[in-house]
Design a protein around this motif. Structure first.
Motif, PDB file in Angstrom:
ATOM      1  N   TYR A 288       0.839  -1.039   0.026  1.00 39.50           N
ATOM      2  CA  TYR A 288      -0.262  -0.115   0.160  1.00 39.50           C
ATOM      3  C   TYR A 288       1.397   1.254  -0.364  1.00 39.50           C
ATOM      4  O   TYR A 288       0.949   2.044  -0.896  1.00 39.50           O
ATOM      5  CB  TYR A 288      -0.673  -0.116   1.406  1.00 39.50           C
TER       6      TYR A 288
ATOM      7  N   GLU B 100     -10.180   3.625  -4.239  1.00 42.50           N
ATOM      8  CA  GLU B 100     -10.408   4.631  -2.804  1.00 42.50           C
ATOM      9  C   GLU B 100     -10.161   5.350  -3.188  1.00 42.50           C
ATOM     10  O   GLU B 100     -10.757   5.444  -1.897  1.00 42.50           O
ATOM     11  CB  GLU B 100      -8.663   3.907  -2.338  1.00 42.50           C
ATOM     12  N   GLU B 101      -9.763   6.315  -4.317  1.00 44.78           N
ATOM     13  CA  GLU B 101     -10.394   7.513  -4.322  1.00 44.78           C
ATOM     14  C   GLU B 101     -12.283   7.812  -3.931  1.00 44.78           C
ATOM     15  O   GLU B 101     -12.576   8.916  -3.719  1.00 44.78           O
ATOM     16  CB  GLU B 101     -10.072   8.401  -5.388  1.00 44.78           C
TER      17      GLU B 101
ATOM     18  N   ASP C  36      -7.188  -0.240  -8.964  1.00 37.38           N
ATOM     19  CA  ASP C  36      -6.938   0.982  -9.624  1.00 37.38           C
ATOM     20  C   ASP C  36      -7.612   2.326  -8.734  1.00 37.38           C
ATOM     21  O   ASP C  36      -8.219   1.559  -7.053  1.00 37.38           O
ATOM     22  CB  ASP C  36      -8.717   0.657 -10.586  1.00 37.38           C
ATOM     23  N   LYS C  37      -6.487   3.276  -8.967  1.00 36.22           N
ATOM     24  CA  LYS C  37      -6.512   4.270  -7.309  1.00 36.22           C
ATOM     25  C   LYS C  37      -7.389   4.834  -7.550  1.00 36.22           C
ATOM     26  O   LYS C  37      -8.243   5.646  -6.134  1.00 36.22           O
ATOM     27  CB  LYS C  37      -5.319   4.971  -8.324  1.00 36.22           C
TER      28      LYS C  37
ATOM     29  N   ARG D  47       1.112   3.926  -3.651  1.00 36.60           N
ATOM     30  CA  ARG D  47       0.526   4.872  -3.306  1.00 36.60           C
ATOM     31  C   ARG D  47       2.035   5.902  -3.358  1.00 36.60           C
ATOM     32  O   ARG D  47       0.745   7.074  -3.525  1.00 36.60           O
ATOM     33  CB  ARG D  47      -0.108   4.803  -1.604  1.00 36.60           C
TER      34      ARG D  47
END
Lengths: 365, 604
Positions: free
Chosen positions: B418, B500-501, B496-497, B422
């Motif tokens: 993570y 979480e976004e 895919d980012k 990130r």
């Protein structure tokens, strides 16, 4: 309804400047589109409003609330900003059902169970997905996934709604349908909406106001009508409109009282052109604003029809006059063949003039 | 800067950190790993260069803690050096060379046959071929001893001597030759895993393009396929070589009886003789060798590393027709795999069922060593494996170690993945990725030696961990970290980012995001990573042999003990028990995770 205020926001990735001291106020309840080619800084701006991007400088207000200011030491994290965001990829959680995708955030808000159920039901009803509430995202089509992303917003009822190229993953036909659904979402929620796209047609159809960006800077900020008819510079002029605007470089010539722009094989009335140093100018004419006749008309210029491209509702014509090639659009399905001679004429009020050095619009208002 | 401006700056960075949990996690992981990986290394370098209390036997007037080249001199330039350093070094390098050559050749050949040809029974063979990887590396050595034991060191005799009455010569029974053979028959599976993965990604259109240029089959293999595989081949060679340098079990079982030492067994002997300083110097030499091999490999392969064999489109794999060779090759591969898996296990089973060791007649068979009550006339009164308190305690410890290490590695792998993904591109992210990979370059036995140096005395609030169960967990977690953090990074890259976004924007806090979104989405990768840690922990000996004590004994240690005590039935039975448990857990976890649908969900 909340106002969004961006002042002096700046973001660089290493040496690459993504956003250049941008100032922008989005009025309460407004539908504002940020339009530009990829890499122009539009998505960075949007993500900065959501709090997903750390800015180098500047301030962001949502309503009365200051949510970001590096100088004043304020950073409100995205989860506390209360904005809604529709992602390009929809960002549905693949391991949760449609229903769960909608309710997860509502639970987090601490809403009661009946309230959550009611909101989810109403949201699903609005996007006509009630029957598919038990499905997983991978079992849905692109358009249906988009609807779930919309339903998530309906249920959440954010005062500010952000959309990041939400239609770019859909096929052309579906895109048209979804446009109106997104507009409906904006109206239903009454939210202040920022919409990011590189598709100028979407920008023109949806927006109250358009901001055109290029290389991190705002080129023009105006209503769709204004942007289309009076682009402030050549980049905007070329970016907006399909088929593309015609550019005719030439020299300004005074003939008696009248001013003309003389290009390679064409002459355009140039009374609206303001004098610039060097006399060289670029005229820009929208394809639908060039008059056309298949028979000779007194005072019109002769041209040669190179190509005919009917699209159904309109027909695109490629003509050349001297060394200048022009695109024309006519309504309807024209049944003429390439190779014939045509006569064209320009309406002085619809021609915009640009300084080829500074690229700025130099037409008289 | 005014104090107000300063305060605002601090406030900004405070906010920023709250906004970026990955930074906090990354920083904490980095500090913890530096403590667990780099600090011990610094510690043994320091210990190797200063006088230690145990050195006073040799230098009575020395001052403990003062700088001294005593250890270096002893190892590199003293009358002891040939026995302590040069001979083990040559032995280790020679074993490493031959095992790597044979193991990687067999593994690559098998990978090519099973991935790229139309050989029969692919599924079955492909499943069986990795079983050696699940067994301890020295199972083959135990079986070898049972087969070829001679009267050199007394005690019972082996199958060959027992059946044919022929006493095998020493070079067959012990030392260099059997060590190379048994290690090669284990490590080919490791090379197979690496090479089959690489072979599966070579587009056969590239080879067919060669065919259209008029190249023959062998020329294509030589000029196109092999060069494309060079990066994978290079790392297979280097990683196998490093593993062999650090392996302890096999050289101990087959070498120590004839005083044939490798680096690993010499480190063990030095520590046993309380000459830790010697052991540290040897461990450092091992690490230097390992690092230089990795460096050479990256220099040779590095330039051409960037082959993109996976083009994403037009990807086809055409099977090579074996023709007349199809059946014979299938049988040959089947027999080979059986001989590496079934034969050693069968020998161990038989061994464990013989009443008098070395007597292989059917009327000598007994279940005593499995379920017998203690009998003073047999095996020093040790009761059967399944009723033996000491063994059951070690079994429980092994399971505990496997499960705890797997859980810790799972969590750590997730967090490292993570933080690395990130923070992609940041210095913190790179440092974390690098340090998580660092344990790879420590040969197992060297890492064990390092941990003795570090944790034999209290550090701050931490008590001395030497001899405790905790240190076993710690070292197992650290040793497996390169693998699990890779798994964690790979799993995180697949999410895919925006997953979480979206949750962030919707107002979902970090813990809930982890619990509801990140963990479920990375579950399948995490589970297989944890399973592998469990297997490695259960069968590990080289890593922990220096750290074992009666208080934290595990099954592999028990097996080694029984073998040293010349109790082959017990060691065979315990080995079988261990292999059985590993395979059972493996099957169980796969069944559970399949029925729970882990990995069944696709992203998007």
């Amino acid at each position: 309804m909340e106002q969004i205020g961006l002042s002096g926001i700046r973001k660089a990735y290493g040496r690459e400047v993504a956003v250049h001291d941008l100032d922008l106020t989005i009025r309460p309840g407004e539908f504002l589109t940020i339009l530009g080619p990829s890499g122009c800084g539009k998505t960075t701006t949007l993500r900065a409003i959501a709090g997903l991007e750390e800015l180098d400088d500047g301030e962001i207000h949502l309503g009365e609330r200051l949510v970001f200011s590096r100088r004043r030491g304020v950073v409100v994290p995205p989860e506390k900003r209360g904005v809604g965001l529709i992602f390009q990829s929809y960002a549905l959680w693949p391991h949760m059902t449609v229903q769960r995708n909608i309710t997860l955030a509502l639970e987090e808000k601490g809403l009661g169970k009946p309230e959550i159920e009611a909101r989810a039901a109403q949201a699903l009803e609005t996007v006509q997905m009630t029957a598919l509430r038990g499905r997983y995202p991978s079992e849905l089509s692109g358009g249906q996934q988009q609807r779930v992303a919309v339903a998530r917003m309906i249920a959440l009822r954010p005062k500010i709604l952000l959309m990041d190229e939400p239609l770019s993953n859909l096929d052309a036909k579906l895109r048209l349908d979804m446009r109106s659904e997104l507009l409906q979402l904006h109206r239903d929620l009454g939210s202040t909406t920022v919409y990011v796209t590189h598709d100028q047609a979407e920008a023109l159809t949806l927006s109250d106001r358009i901001v055109v960006m290029d290389r991190g800077r705002v080129l023009q900020e105006a209503s769709p009508y204004e942007i289309y008819h009076h682009p402030r510079n050549l980049v905007v002029a070329e970016f907006i409109g399909e088929p593309r605007i015609n550019l005719v470089p030439g020299t300004l010539v005074r003939e008696g009282d009248a001013l003309h722009l003389v290009g390679d094989g064409v002459r355009l009335p140039a009374d609206r052109a303001r004098q610039v140093r060097g006399e060289r100018l670029t005229a820009a004419v929208r394809p639908e604003n060039i008059r056309l006749s298949t028979t000779p008309v007194e005072g019109w210029q002769e041209a040669h029809l190179d190509d005919v491209q009917p699209t159904g509702a309109t027909t695109i014509l490629q003509v050349s006059a001297g060394g200048t090639r022009l695109r024309l659009v006519r309504p309807g399905f024209l049944r003429i063949t390439a190779g014939i001679a045509l006569w064209i004429n320009f309406d002085p009020d619809t021609i915009e003039f640009f300084d080829p050095d500074t690229q700025d619009n130099v037409s008289a208002p | 800067m005014t104090s107000q401006a300063m305060g605002q700056r601090l406030r900004y960075h405070g906010f920023r950190l709250r906004n970026r949990p990955d930074l906090i996690i990354g920083f904490v992981c980095l500090v913890a790993l530096a403590f667990l990986v780099l600090a011990p290394l610094a510690e043994i370098i320091l210990d190797a260069l200063t006088l230690q209390p145990y050195d006073l036997a040799y230098i009575p007037d020395g001052v403990v803690g003062s700088f001294s080249l005593f250890h270096l001199e002893r190892v590199f330039a003293s009358p002891l050096s040939p026995a302590l350093f040069f001979r083990p070094l040559l032995n280790s390098l020679a074993i490493g060379f031959w095992v790597t050559l044979i193991g990687v050749s067999i593994g690559t050949l098998l990978a090519w046959l099973l991935v790229r040809t139309d050989i029969r029974c692919k599924g079955l063979l492909g499943a069986l071929v990795v079983i050696p990887y699940m067994m301890p590396s020295w199972v083959m050595a135990l079986a070898w001893i049972s087969l070829f034991k001679n009267d050199r060191i007394g005690g019972s005799q082996g199958f060959v001597a027992g059946f044919f009455g022929v006493n095998p010569p020493d070079w067959v029974s012990y030392g260099f030759f059997p060590i190379v053979v048994t290690l090669a028959l284990h490590y080919f599976a490791y090379a197979y895993l690496l090479m089959s993965g690489a072979l599966a990604t070579v587009d056969s259109e590239l080879e067919e393009a060669g065919a259209t240029c008029g190249m023959g089959r062998w020329k294509r293999l030589w000029r196109i396929t092999l060069p494309l595989l060079m990066p994978a081949l290079g790392s297979a060679i280097v990683l196998t070589f490093i593993r062999i340098l650090g392996t302890f079990g096999t050289p101990a079982l087959l070498g120590l009886p004839v005083r044939f030492f490798t680096f690993a067994t010499q480190i063990y002997a030095s520590i046993n003789a309380r000459n830790n300083g010697d052991a540290f110097v040897l461990a450092l030499v091992l690490i230097v060798i390992a690092i230089s091999f990795i460096w050479i490999n990256s220099r040779i392969i590095g330039i051409r590393k960037s082959f993109v064999t996976l083009t994403g489109k037009g990807f086809r794999r055409r099977e090579v027709r074996l023709g007349l060779w199809r059946l014979p090759l299938t049988v040959a591969v089947g027999l080979f795999i059986a001989s590496t898996v079934l034969v050693p296990l069968a020998i161990l089973l038989w061994e464990s069922l013989t009443l008098m060791a070395g007597d292989y007649r059917l009327d000598n068979l007994t279940t005593y060593f499995w379920i017998g009550q203690g009998n003073v006339r047999l095996a020093y009164g040790e009761s059967g494996v399944l009723l033996n308190d000491g063994i059951l305690r070690a079994l429980w410890n092994s399971l505990k170690l496997g499960i705890l290490a797997a859980l810790c590695n799972g969590v750590l792998g997730l967090l490292v993945g993570y933080a690395v993904v990130r923070g992609r591109g940041s210095r913190l992210s790179k440092a974390l990725e690098g340090i998580a990979f660092a344990p790879y370059i420590f040969p197992s036995i060297a890492l064990g030696a390092i941990y003795i140096g570090m944790f034999s005395s209290p550090i701050g609030p931490l008590p001395a961990l030497y001899g405790t169960f905790a240190i076993l967990v710690l070292i197992t977690v650290v040793k497996n970290l390169p693998f699990t953090s890779r798994t964690g990074i790979a799993a995180m890259l697949q999410i895919d980012k925006s997953m979480e976004e979206a949750a962030r924007v919707l107002g979902i806090g970090w813990f809930r995001r982890m619990a509801r979104i990140i963990v479920p989405l990375s579950m399948s990768g995490l589970v297989s990573g944890m399973l592998l840690t469990f297997i490695t922990a259960m069968r590990e000996l080289s890593l922990i042999v220096l750290l074992l004590s009666p208080a934290n004994m595990v099954l592999t240690g028990v097996i080694f003990y029984y073998q040293e005590q010349a109790m082959p039935q017990h060691s065979s039975a315990v080995t079988l028990l261990l292999v059985l448990i590993i395979i059972l857990v493996n099957v169980l976890v796969r069944l559970i995770s399949r029925s729970a649908g882990v990995g069944g969900l696709k992203n998007g």
